[in-house]
Design an enzyme around this catalytic site. Structure first.
Site, PDB file in Angstrom:
ATOM      1  N   ASP A  10       4.172  19.480 -19.686  1.00  0.00           N
ATOM      2  CA  ASP A  10       5.601  19.641 -19.425  1.00  0.00           C
ATOM      3  C   ASP A  10       5.777  20.905 -18.597  1.00  0.00           C
ATOM      4  O   ASP A  10       4.856  21.725 -18.495  1.00  0.00           O
ATOM      5  CB  ASP A  10       6.368  19.766 -20.754  1.00  0.00           C
ATOM      6  CG  ASP A  10       7.861  19.965 -20.526  1.00  0.00           C
ATOM      7  OD1 ASP A  10       8.428  19.227 -19.689  1.00  0.00           O
ATOM      8  OD2 ASP A  10       8.464  20.876 -21.123  1.00  0.00           O
ATOM      9  N   SER A  11       6.960  21.076 -18.043  1.00  0.00           N
ATOM     10  CA  SER A  11       7.253  22.306 -17.306  1.00  0.00           C
ATOM     11  C   SER A  11       7.301  23.511 -18.249  1.00  0.00           C
ATOM     12  O   SER A  11       7.252  24.646 -17.787  1.00  0.00           O
ATOM     13  CB  SER A  11       8.597  22.162 -16.589  1.00  0.00           C
ATOM     14  OG  SER A  11       9.591  21.794 -17.521  1.00  0.00           O
ATOM     15  N   CYS A  73       7.384  15.758 -19.130  1.00  0.00           N
ATOM     16  CA  CYS A  73       8.509  16.274 -18.347  1.00  0.00           C
ATOM     17  C   CYS A  73       9.195  15.130 -17.594  1.00  0.00           C
ATOM     18  O   CYS A  73       8.552  14.437 -16.796  1.00  0.00           O
ATOM     19  CB  CYS A  73       7.978  17.308 -17.364  1.00  0.00           C
ATOM     20  SG  CYS A  73       9.254  18.024 -16.339  1.00  0.00           S
ATOM     21  N   GLU A 155      16.910  26.008 -25.792  1.00  0.00           N
ATOM     22  CA  GLU A 155      15.885  27.046 -26.011  1.00  0.00           C
ATOM     23  C   GLU A 155      16.443  28.218 -26.806  1.00  0.00           C
ATOM     24  O   GLU A 155      15.721  28.855 -27.575  1.00  0.00           O
ATOM     25  CB  GLU A 155      15.292  27.506 -24.673  1.00  0.00           C
ATOM     26  CG  GLU A 155      14.470  26.402 -24.043  1.00  0.00           C
ATOM     27  CD  GLU A 155      13.543  26.845 -22.923  1.00  0.00           C
ATOM     28  OE1 GLU A 155      13.394  28.047 -22.683  1.00  0.00           O
ATOM     29  OE2 GLU A 155      12.965  25.936 -22.286  1.00  0.00           O
ATOM     30  N   CYS A 187      15.857  14.170 -20.622  1.00  0.00           N
ATOM     31  CA  CYS A 187      15.285  15.502 -20.403  1.00  0.00           C
ATOM     32  C   CYS A 187      14.672  15.925 -21.726  1.00  0.00           C
ATOM     33  O   CYS A 187      15.236  15.659 -22.796  1.00  0.00           O
ATOM     34  CB  CYS A 187      16.382  16.480 -19.978  1.00  0.00           C
ATOM     35  SG  CYS A 187      15.831  18.188 -19.890  1.00  0.00           S
ATOM     36  N   HIS A 189      14.535  18.546 -23.390  1.00  0.00           N
ATOM     37  CA  HIS A 189      15.255  19.432 -24.312  1.00  0.00           C
ATOM     38  C   HIS A 189      16.405  18.762 -25.056  1.00  0.00           C
ATOM     39  O   HIS A 189      16.864  19.275 -26.065  1.00  0.00           O
ATOM     40  CB  HIS A 189      15.851  20.615 -23.537  1.00  0.00           C
ATOM     41  CG  HIS A 189      14.846  21.571 -23.020  1.00  0.00           C
ATOM     42  ND1 HIS A 189      13.927  21.237 -22.054  1.00  0.00           N
ATOM     43  CD2 HIS A 189      14.604  22.875 -23.333  1.00  0.00           C
ATOM     44  CE1 HIS A 189      13.185  22.290 -21.780  1.00  0.00           C
ATOM     45  NE2 HIS A 189      13.569  23.289 -22.542  1.00  0.00           N
TER      46      HIS A 189
HETATM   47  N1  DGL Z   1      11.101  19.438 -18.841  1.00  0.00           N
HETATM   48  C1  DGL Z   1      12.206  19.260 -17.926  1.00  0.00           C
HETATM   49  C2  DGL Z   1      12.611  17.770 -17.932  1.00  0.00           C
HETATM   50  O1  DGL Z   1      12.394  17.049 -18.877  1.00  0.00           O
HETATM   51  C3  DGL Z   1      13.382  20.134 -18.260  1.00  0.00           C
HETATM   52  C4  DGL Z   1      13.164  21.585 -17.942  1.00  0.00           C
HETATM   53  C5  DGL Z   1      12.939  21.853 -16.459  1.00  0.00           C
HETATM   54  O2  DGL Z   1      13.896  21.776 -15.670  1.00  0.00           O
HETATM   55  O3  DGL Z   1      11.801  22.111 -16.098  1.00  0.00           O
HETATM   56  O4  DGL Z   1      13.166  17.309 -16.964  1.00  0.00           O
END
Ligand code: DGL
Length: 284
Positions: A10-11, A73, A155, A187, A189
């Site tokens: 993931d990012s 992600c 977060e 997403c 989060h």
């Molecule tokens: N993990 C990213 C997503 O699911 C969200 C956070 C980001 O913008 O990197 O799109």
């Protein structure tokens, strides 16, 4: 091969919601998770940049020995899956297809199904969820909305705060007019803000967690490919135990803190690494 771990990237920390879904669904499996905390967020970046980051992350995980790769992600899944698949010689599963298919499955019985999608700006612009839904149901109407502030709010752990409620009201204003039957949390989060999203959009709307839909499809794929780990660990596993290995590209302490907020526990094995040259940083 069967005893190799499943790679997840993931990012950053958000993909832990996908890790949780996979861990719950597949207690016999071990996971290697990479959070690209040095370069987060991906959701505001261009296609070329997200592709480059996604390939570096995938190659890092492949170099560790994995039997399958899950791109947790949503932004990387939306933008970079074809490029990752070109480069990595194992099965790669993204979260967009499973999330889109689940939303269609849950609304297929309706005469004129309507699916909403909330995601990062980059995911919305890519129209990847729209394509995923249309691929399985031409007639389903889709409406998308970007909700970028949900990422920092999750977060921060602001799951109940009035500020979060008013931001949710504003982001979901047009979505409420569209009145979806199902709403995809597109997403990583957003499952953390599930309650406030549900209360804002209305209790009658089915929320679709792409991470959970992905875990279901990974379970099916593992069985189809005869890649399941035969070692029975049911009952003995817990989230973030030392059978799962976590890597970050920066700020390991912050990752640990937010992980505890998201999962109620910190990773036992957490290392900071450099994915560009695949050199491990000493001592982290
Ligand atoms: N993990 C990213 C997503 O699911 C969200 C956070 C980001 O913008 O990197 O799109």
């Amino acid at each position: 091969m069967n005893t190799l771990p499943i790679g997840i990237f993931d990012s950053g920390v958000g993909g832990l919601t996908v890790y949780r879904a996979l861990h719950n669904k597949l207690p016999n499996e071990h996971f290697i998770y990479l959070g690209d905390t040095a370069r987060v967020p991906y959701g505001t970046k261009s296609l070329a940049t997200v592709e480059r980051y996604a390939i570096e992350n995938s190659e890092f995980l492949a170099s560790r020995g994995i039997k399958m790769l899950v791109v947790a992600c949503n932004t990387a899944s939306a933008l970079a899956l074809p490029k990752i698949r070109e480069r990595i010689g194992i099965d790669v599963v993204g979260v967009i297809g499973p999330g889109g298919r689940k939303a269609v499955e849950l609304t297929r019985h309706l005469a004129k199904p309507k699916v909403g999608v909330i995601a990062t700006e980059a995911t919305v612009q890519s129209r990847a969820y729209l394509d995923a839904v249309k691929r399985v149901s031409e007639t389903t109407r889709v409406f998308q909305a970007g909700c970028p502030l949900f990422v920092p709010l999750a977060e921060e752990g602001w799951t109940e705060e009035p500020e979060t409620r008013s931001i949710a009201e504003r982001y979901l204003m047009d979505m409420k007019i569209f009145a979806p039957d199902a709403l995809v949390l597109g997403c990583t989060h957003y499952p953390i803000l599930r309650d406030v999203i549900q209360q804002t959009i209305g209790e009658n709307v089915i929320l679709v967690d792409s991470g959970e839909a992905t875990a279901d499809e990974v379970a099916v794929l593992l069985a189809e490919k005869v890649l399941e780990n035969p070692k029975t660990a049911t009952g003995r596993r817990r989230l973030c135990d030392d059978l799962d290995h976590f890597y970050v590209t920066d700020a390991a302490d912050r990752f640990s803190r937010v992980a505890e907020r998201f999962l109620g526990t910190k990773p036992s094995k957490l290392e900071a690494i450099e994915v560009f040259g695949i050199d491990e940083l000493a001592g982290k």
